[in-house]
Design a protein around this motif. Sequence first.
Motif, PDB file in Angstrom:
ATOM      1  N   LYS A  53       0.775  -1.186  -0.089  1.00  0.00           N
ATOM      2  CA  LYS A  53      -0.043   0.207  -0.002  1.00  0.00           C
ATOM      3  C   LYS A  53       0.942   1.223   0.020  1.00  0.00           C
ATOM      4  O   LYS A  53       0.692   2.285  -0.858  1.00  0.00           O
ATOM      5  CB  LYS A  53      -1.095  -0.059   1.172  1.00  0.00           C
ATOM      6  CG  LYS A  53      -2.049   1.158   1.183  1.00  0.00           C
ATOM      7  CD  LYS A  53      -3.098   0.678   2.129  1.00  0.00           C
ATOM      8  CE  LYS A  53      -3.855   1.954   2.797  1.00  0.00           C
ATOM      9  NZ  LYS A  53      -3.507   2.953   3.414  1.00  0.00           N
ATOM     10  N   LYS A  54       1.757   1.332   0.811  1.00  0.00           N
ATOM     11  CA  LYS A  54       2.834   2.289   0.893  1.00  0.00           C
ATOM     12  C   LYS A  54       3.436   2.534  -0.531  1.00  0.00           C
ATOM     13  O   LYS A  54       3.598   3.648  -0.736  1.00  0.00           O
ATOM     14  CB  LYS A  54       3.817   2.099   1.978  1.00  0.00           C
ATOM     15  CG  LYS A  54       5.043   2.992   2.133  1.00  0.00           C
ATOM     16  CD  LYS A  54       4.866   4.172   2.732  1.00  0.00           C
ATOM     17  CE  LYS A  54       5.946   5.301   2.848  1.00  0.00           C
ATOM     18  NZ  LYS A  54       5.565   6.670   3.322  1.00  0.00           N
ATOM     19  N   ALA A  55       3.919   1.620  -1.103  1.00  0.00           N
ATOM     20  CA  ALA A  55       4.574   1.629  -2.325  1.00  0.00           C
ATOM     21  C   ALA A  55       3.501   2.142  -3.491  1.00  0.00           C
ATOM     22  O   ALA A  55       3.917   3.041  -4.255  1.00  0.00           O
ATOM     23  CB  ALA A  55       4.912   0.093  -2.868  1.00  0.00           C
ATOM     24  N   ALA A  56       2.520   1.564  -3.231  1.00  0.00           N
ATOM     25  CA  ALA A  56       1.342   2.154  -4.439  1.00  0.00           C
ATOM     26  C   ALA A  56       1.071   3.714  -4.413  1.00  0.00           C
ATOM     27  O   ALA A  56       0.829   4.306  -5.134  1.00  0.00           O
ATOM     28  CB  ALA A  56       0.191   1.330  -4.074  1.00  0.00           C
ATOM     29  N   GLU A  57       0.881   3.929  -3.154  1.00  0.00           N
ATOM     30  CA  GLU A  57       0.854   5.288  -2.763  1.00  0.00           C
ATOM     31  C   GLU A  57       1.902   6.387  -3.104  1.00  0.00           C
ATOM     32  O   GLU A  57       1.778   7.542  -3.601  1.00  0.00           O
ATOM     33  CB  GLU A  57       0.404   5.646  -1.235  1.00  0.00           C
ATOM     34  CG  GLU A  57      -1.164   5.005  -0.794  1.00  0.00           C
ATOM     35  CD  GLU A  57      -1.095   5.173   0.875  1.00  0.00           C
ATOM     36  OE1 GLU A  57      -1.996   4.601   1.426  1.00  0.00           O
ATOM     37  OE2 GLU A  57      -0.159   5.509   1.464  1.00  0.00           O
ATOM     38  N   ASP A  74      16.410   2.995  -0.511  1.00  0.00           N
ATOM     39  CA  ASP A  74      15.808   3.658   0.469  1.00  0.00           C
ATOM     40  C   ASP A  74      14.309   3.382   0.557  1.00  0.00           C
ATOM     41  O   ASP A  74      13.841   3.245   1.852  1.00  0.00           O
ATOM     42  CB  ASP A  74      16.420   5.126   0.276  1.00  0.00           C
ATOM     43  CG  ASP A  74      17.667   5.317   0.744  1.00  0.00           C
ATOM     44  OD1 ASP A  74      18.377   4.558   1.269  1.00  0.00           O
ATOM     45  OD2 ASP A  74      18.264   6.390   0.321  1.00  0.00           O
ATOM     46  N   ASN A  75      13.759   3.312  -0.744  1.00  0.00           N
ATOM     47  CA  ASN A  75      12.299   3.416  -0.688  1.00  0.00           C
ATOM     48  C   ASN A  75      11.859   1.928  -0.427  1.00  0.00           C
ATOM     49  O   ASN A  75      11.070   1.840   0.587  1.00  0.00           O
ATOM     50  CB  ASN A  75      11.685   3.579  -2.306  1.00  0.00           C
ATOM     51  CG  ASN A  75      11.858   5.036  -2.568  1.00  0.00           C
ATOM     52  OD1 ASN A  75      11.662   5.845  -1.292  1.00  0.00           O
ATOM     53  ND2 ASN A  75      11.566   5.287  -3.756  1.00  0.00           N
ATOM     54  N   ASP A  76      12.616   1.000  -0.709  1.00  0.00           N
ATOM     55  CA  ASP A  76      12.525  -0.333  -0.279  1.00  0.00           C
ATOM     56  C   ASP A  76      12.221  -0.393   1.474  1.00  0.00           C
ATOM     57  O   ASP A  76      11.339  -0.899   1.857  1.00  0.00           O
ATOM     58  CB  ASP A  76      13.419  -1.460  -0.670  1.00  0.00           C
ATOM     59  CG  ASP A  76      13.694  -1.380  -1.922  1.00  0.00           C
ATOM     60  OD1 ASP A  76      12.613  -1.265  -2.796  1.00  0.00           O
ATOM     61  OD2 ASP A  76      14.361  -1.885  -2.500  1.00  0.00           O
ATOM     62  N   GLU A  77      13.264   0.471   2.013  1.00  0.00           N
ATOM     63  CA  GLU A  77      13.402   0.359   3.456  1.00  0.00           C
ATOM     64  C   GLU A  77      12.142   1.101   4.075  1.00  0.00           C
ATOM     65  O   GLU A  77      11.403   0.732   5.022  1.00  0.00           O
ATOM     66  CB  GLU A  77      14.602   1.005   3.791  1.00  0.00           C
ATOM     67  CG  GLU A  77      14.875   0.962   5.464  1.00  0.00           C
ATOM     68  CD  GLU A  77      16.150   1.540   5.789  1.00  0.00           C
ATOM     69  OE1 GLU A  77      16.005   2.997   5.373  1.00  0.00           O
ATOM     70  OE2 GLU A  77      16.904   0.998   6.439  1.00  0.00           O
ATOM     71  N   LEU A  78      11.471   2.229   3.453  1.00  0.00           N
ATOM     72  CA  LEU A  78      10.363   3.123   3.792  1.00  0.00           C
ATOM     73  C   LEU A  78       9.254   1.990   3.795  1.00  0.00           C
ATOM     74  O   LEU A  78       8.519   2.224   4.818  1.00  0.00           O
ATOM     75  CB  LEU A  78      10.312   3.915   2.931  1.00  0.00           C
ATOM     76  CG  LEU A  78      11.175   5.463   3.241  1.00  0.00           C
ATOM     77  CD1 LEU A  78      10.984   6.297   2.050  1.00  0.00           C
ATOM     78  CD2 LEU A  78      11.181   6.007   4.430  1.00  0.00           C
TER      79      LEU A  78
END
Lengths: 141, 141, 141, 141
Positions: free
Chosen positions: C18-22, C123-127
């Motif tokens: 969900k975080k990635a989609a947003e 970095d995004n993966d970690e978020l």
Amino acid sequence: MTKLTLAAANTLIEAAFKKAAEAGMKPLTVVVLDAGGHPKAFQKQDGSSMLRYEIAAGKAYGALAIGMDSRALEPMAKDRPHFIEGLNAVSGGRIVPVPGGVLIKDSAGEILGAVGITGDTSDNDELCAFAGIEAAGFMQK
Amino acid sequence: MTKLTLAAANTLIEAAFKKAAEAGMKPLTVVVLDAGGHPKAFQKQDGSSMLRYEIAAGKAYGALAIGMDSRALEPMAKDRPHFIEGLNAVSGGRIVPVPGGVLIKDSAGEILGAVGITGDTSDNDELCAFAGIEAAGFMQK
Amino acid sequence: MTKLTLAAANTLIEAAFKKAAEAGMKPLTVVVLDAGGHPKAFQKQDGSSMLRYEIAAGKAYGALAIGMDSRALEPMAKDRPHFIEGLNAVSGGRIVPVPGGVLIKDSAGEILGAVGITGDTSDNDELCAFAGIEAAGFMQK
Amino acid sequence: MTKLTLAAANTLIEAAFKKAAEAGMKPLTVVVLDAGGHPKAFQKQDGSSMLRYEIAAGKAYGALAIGMDSRALEPMAKDRPHFIEGLNAVSGGRIVPVPGGVLIKDSAGEILGAVGITGDTSDNDELCAFAGIEAAGFMQK
């Protein structure tokens, strides 16, 4: 033939496929290894399952490992399984001890490489290997 | 082309060899892997050195691993060598991070496999990969 | 949360997606390992490249190996590459030393497992890992 | 269904769990591999033992390796154990030759992947695989 050229390896593979087609066999995978066990040429027919390259190479590698067709490995695997297991251990897991791996020799009996075939029964795989070797002008004995 | 058939893979390899011959390149080794990283077809020209199958496959496998041509792996290997070393660790040592591994796509952009070429300079290897992909009716972008 | 149940692991994965989609990120691959390094749950979004399971697991395994997020492994890989190489050697090649592997802890600070994510920038993966851990009621510090 | 999407894989896994719950089976572990043997989705129910991911994946990988459900591997393992040992050697030790690994096909009979299930008896594991495949709109024959 005294050298395992790419042209000869391709001729061998085509002849093996032709033999299989004439006999109505299943899709085959054929790999030709040189005398050092390194791949020279390889083709996997449409409809073959996932691990067929590794199986075909495992038969040919086994033949080269002991200097006999992989057919000779099967009774060893039955009678002295620890020996075949040892072969797999020291080769890094590269041997499939069933028929279908056949040495490729020149007319002087020198080993030039090996062909490995899988896809139909092991006996049929081996017949296609014989056909390929003969068509390419090599000897298998 | 929407399927990576054996016929298409062989066409790709022949076209890569033709490109190399026209340009006077050194003997090439060309391997075509399917989308799952399994070998479909492979040919190693006479005069190629011992480990060329593994090098060619390592370029193609690397391209499939991250979904980019192996050219993209080279700067990663320079800037973040630990990442490429990690890729090699988790892949069981199957990646060679230099140009010459190119994704094979259909016209919709779906990855059907990858071709890996070695033998001349990495840049020339890659040019032959492009030529092969085009001749077989596939896309690389 | 004090246990890494399957329900919790699935909640974690869904929240990461969900975080990635947003944020409009690329397709992600998310794996949850238990405290012993064994997979509990895993999902790979459509369009992810071939080796993403291994990469994601390699980040999570690396985090568990030394008890720190995989972000901590990257400077080690730069300053003392022999140490990370040694870790890969003794783990059988299971570690990818870049950000995106995050420990999953309970409120007492006990390690329950780790999540590994790959697909976008490290970095995004970690978020996304942080978002998943929070959504599932775990702690990452 | 003609594609093994993540949504379809998750549907398959949920249906397998539902089948097991209705029949009062033990906790299951279900993994879905794509046609190249790479993991697509995976869930391990609470109470499953440590190595269940590897066992489930080993059934599915074995099915893909030879293009037959893993049920077909069991008599081979009894009659020609050296063949299965050879398969394990050349696959890097990735095959568990017992029922519970079932091919996932589209309506044209093309192999899209395989599901591997472990946790209850091998026969029950396989029944859950069938239920999952049907629920997700795939074929297993």
